[in-house]
Design an enzyme around this catalytic site. Structure first.
Site, mmCIF file in Angstrom:
data_model
loop_
_atom_site.group_PDB
_atom_site.id
_atom_site.type_symbol
_atom_site.label_atom_id
_atom_site.label_comp_id
_atom_site.label_asym_id
_atom_site.label_seq_id
_atom_site.Cartn_x
_atom_site.Cartn_y
_atom_site.Cartn_z
ATOM 1 N N HIS A 257 13.120 36.207 112.436
ATOM 2 C CA HIS A 257 14.305 35.277 113.145
ATOM 3 C C HIS A 257 15.307 35.275 111.915
ATOM 4 C CE1 HIS A 257 11.556 34.591 116.684
ATOM 5 N NE2 HIS A 257 10.583 35.004 115.684
ATOM 6 N N GLU B 184 14.424 45.673 88.199
ATOM 7 C CA GLU B 184 14.477 45.562 86.883
ATOM 8 C C GLU B 184 14.066 47.042 86.173
ATOM 9 O OE1 GLU B 184 12.697 42.346 84.483
ATOM 10 O OE2 GLU B 184 14.368 42.454 83.201
ATOM 11 N N LYS C 255 21.936 37.580 78.047
ATOM 12 C CA LYS C 255 20.975 36.704 76.961
ATOM 13 C C LYS C 255 21.651 36.381 75.491
ATOM 14 C CE LYS C 255 16.440 38.606 78.002
ATOM 15 N NZ LYS C 255 15.437 39.215 77.350
HETATM 16 O O1 PA5 Z 1 9.990 42.192 83.291
HETATM 17 C C1 PA5 Z 1 10.343 41.911 82.077
HETATM 18 O O2 PA5 Z 1 10.182 42.605 81.031
HETATM 19 C C2 PA5 Z 1 11.182 40.770 82.306
HETATM 20 O O3 PA5 Z 1 11.399 39.979 83.308
HETATM 21 C C3 PA5 Z 1 10.258 39.717 81.296
HETATM 22 O O4 PA5 Z 1 9.042 39.303 81.776
HETATM 23 C C4 PA5 Z 1 10.989 38.359 81.370
HETATM 24 O O5 PA5 Z 1 12.382 38.366 80.837
HETATM 25 C C5 PA5 Z 1 10.297 37.326 80.268
HETATM 26 O O6 PA5 Z 1 10.396 37.817 79.152
HETATM 27 P P1 PA5 Z 1 9.079 37.219 78.080
HETATM 28 O O7 PA5 Z 1 7.734 37.506 78.647
HETATM 29 O O8 PA5 Z 1 9.143 38.019 76.838
HETATM 30 O O9 PA5 Z 1 9.377 35.590 77.968
#
Ligand code: PA5
Length: 459
Positions: A315, A289, A428
């Site tokens: 494995h 990410e 989203k």
């Molecule tokens: O790393 C990130 O920013 C995302 O993976 C968030 O952790 C995830 O989208 C959850 O977001 P939030 O903590 O605002 O609910």
């Protein structure tokens, strides 16, 4: 420092595509620039995950609250997703016995069972909510933004059950969220729900050392101070712009170089340790990410991280790593001492198995780690090994910090902002729109224009 990074398997001496000392020397200015970039980020105040001292007051509040709550709940449930869940999962798996939730309260020393609901699969939600005794359960709603649809839906479901059971919400919920923004913060203020702060400059996937990780850890009686001390020690160790003196910078630079110069953009993390098996998915999220991005010039860049665990994946995935495309690096984590010590393989093995008798399971696991690294090197596949003395809180904190720093360095090397995630927004927004969220009505046209399923191609 009891975490060492062995880079030998990334070098030309070990594998044909590896780096030469001269080649690494030529990369030194880029590595140094990445380090300068990190320092500039830190100066701008956007790397809150490094500011462990600034988080001390909130950490002490977390610890005091958890100490006061000791014994009050039989089950603690994290409601969260992505960076708000994966760190807690990694902590749980590393620092609690595998059968923790199946143990009696006495065998848990009165500490709670622990669950992480990190999805919205109806079966998981139902099973979890049906499976706990609400009157003895605390739900930790973890969301930096305080608005993530999956987590908010889980929260609404838990809240509704608590309300129907006429339970005091303030005794059965706690929030971990931004200090000022988002729905959770407002609700906490209005309803008197205990709420802990994720600093504004700590993003989701970098938040495991904030109350996102320390609150569950404290409630489970884990050593929060050791976790943070290990992280601080790693941060301080990674203070040099020189590759040889900064393991996080070396890791990032060699991974990046492997992709740039040898087309090895698939980056496997393979702990030879059940305790560290959930560190791998945590790393996958962090690396993916943060780094899979479009650069300002419009290029699509980034590695593809892969989670594996040794010896299990010998494995499963190792065949691919050995003989598939030469497009991967494999980073092993070799743990030297196991929690509870070695477990012997009894000496009275049948004759065909005599070679195993009298040895140890840990010895077998560590031998397999070395053997797999050697086999991959023989097949010309680059590897690194993180040698970790043991998988305790201190070392886990060090590993979290190591990978977080490496991610920032890699962001500079790839030329992307590792702290944002613009690519996840459209999906989203379309979901919000389809659910009638008032702020996203304008996405209806985009939703309507999505390519329809073509009956000709539905088999
Ligand atoms: O790393 C990130 O920013 C995302 O993976 C968030 O952790 C995830 O989208 C959850 O977001 P939030 O903590 O605002 O609910």
């Amino acid at each position: 420092m009891r975490i060492r990074l062995d880079l030998s398997g990334m070098m030309r001496r070990a594998v044909p595509t590896g780096a030469t000392p001269e080649g690494l020397g030529a990369l030194a200015p880029q590595a140094a620039a990445a380090h300068q970039g990190l320092l500039a980020d830190a100066k701008r105040g956007v790397l809150g995950f490094r500011e462990l001292e600034a988080q001390r007051a909130e950490r002490e509040r977390v610890k005091a609250w958890a100490a006061a709550a000791a014994g009050t709940h039989e089950d603690v449930v994290v409601l969260g997703i992505g960076g708000s869940a994966l760190g807690a999962l990694a902590l749980r798996t590393a620092l609690l016995p595998r059968d923790w939730n199946a143990r009696s309260s006495a065998r848990r020393d009165g500490r709670p069972r622990f669950h992480v609901l990190d999805n919205v699969d109806p079966r998981s939600v139902r099973d979890l909510l049906d499976g706990v005794e609400l009157a003895r359960t605390r739900f930790l709603v973890v969301s930096k933004s305080g608005s993530t649809a999956e987590t908010m839906a889980q929260y609404v479901a838990a809240r509704s059950r608590l309300t129907a059971a006429r339970l005091d919400l303030s005794r059965h919920l706690a929030f971990v969220t931004d200090p000022a923004k988002g729905a959770l913060r407002r609700i906490a203020a209005e309803e008197g729900i205990p709420a802990f702060e994720i600093p504004p400059n700590v993003g989701g996937r970098f938040s495991v050392l904030s109350p996102v990780g320390t609150l569950p850890a404290a409630l489970l009686g884990l050593d929060v101070d050791a976790l943070v001390a290990g992280a601080a020690a790693m941060r301080d160790r990674c203070a040099s712009p020189e590759l040889r003196k900064n393991p996080a910078l070396a890791f990032a630079t060699l991974q990046w170089r492997a992709q740039q110069e040898a087309g090895q953009g698939a980056h496997v993390l393979m702990p030879y340790s059940d305790a560290l098996r959930d560190l791998a998915p945590w790393f996958v999220q962090l690396w993916a990410e943060s780094l899979g991005k479009r650069t300002p010039a419009g290029a699509h860049v980034g590695p593809t991280p892969i989670a594996a665990v040794g010896a299990t994946d010998q494995h499963a995935q190792v065949q691919l790593f050995m003989e598939g495309p030469v497009d991967k690096t494999v980073t092993f984590i070799d743990v030297e001492e196991f929690e509870g010590g070695e477990y012997p393989i009894p000496a009275d093995a049948p004759p065909e198995l005599a070679y195993l008798g009298g040895r140890g399971f840990g010895e077998l696991l560590r031998t397999e780690c070395r053997a797999t690294a050697g086999a991959l090197a023989r097949a010309g596949r680059p590897t690194m090994t993180l040698r970790v003395e043991r998988a305790d809180a201190w070392h886990l904190g060090g590993l979290f910090m190591f990978f977080e720093l490496a991610t920032i360095y890699a962001g500079h090397l790839y030329g992307v902002d590792p702290l944002d995630q613009p690519g996840v927004e459209l999906g989203k927004q379309l979901t919000y729109c389809h659910f009638g969220h008032p702020e996203w009505r304008q996405m209806q046209a985009v939703w309507d224009a999505l390519p329809p399923s073509d009956p000709d191609w539905v088999l």
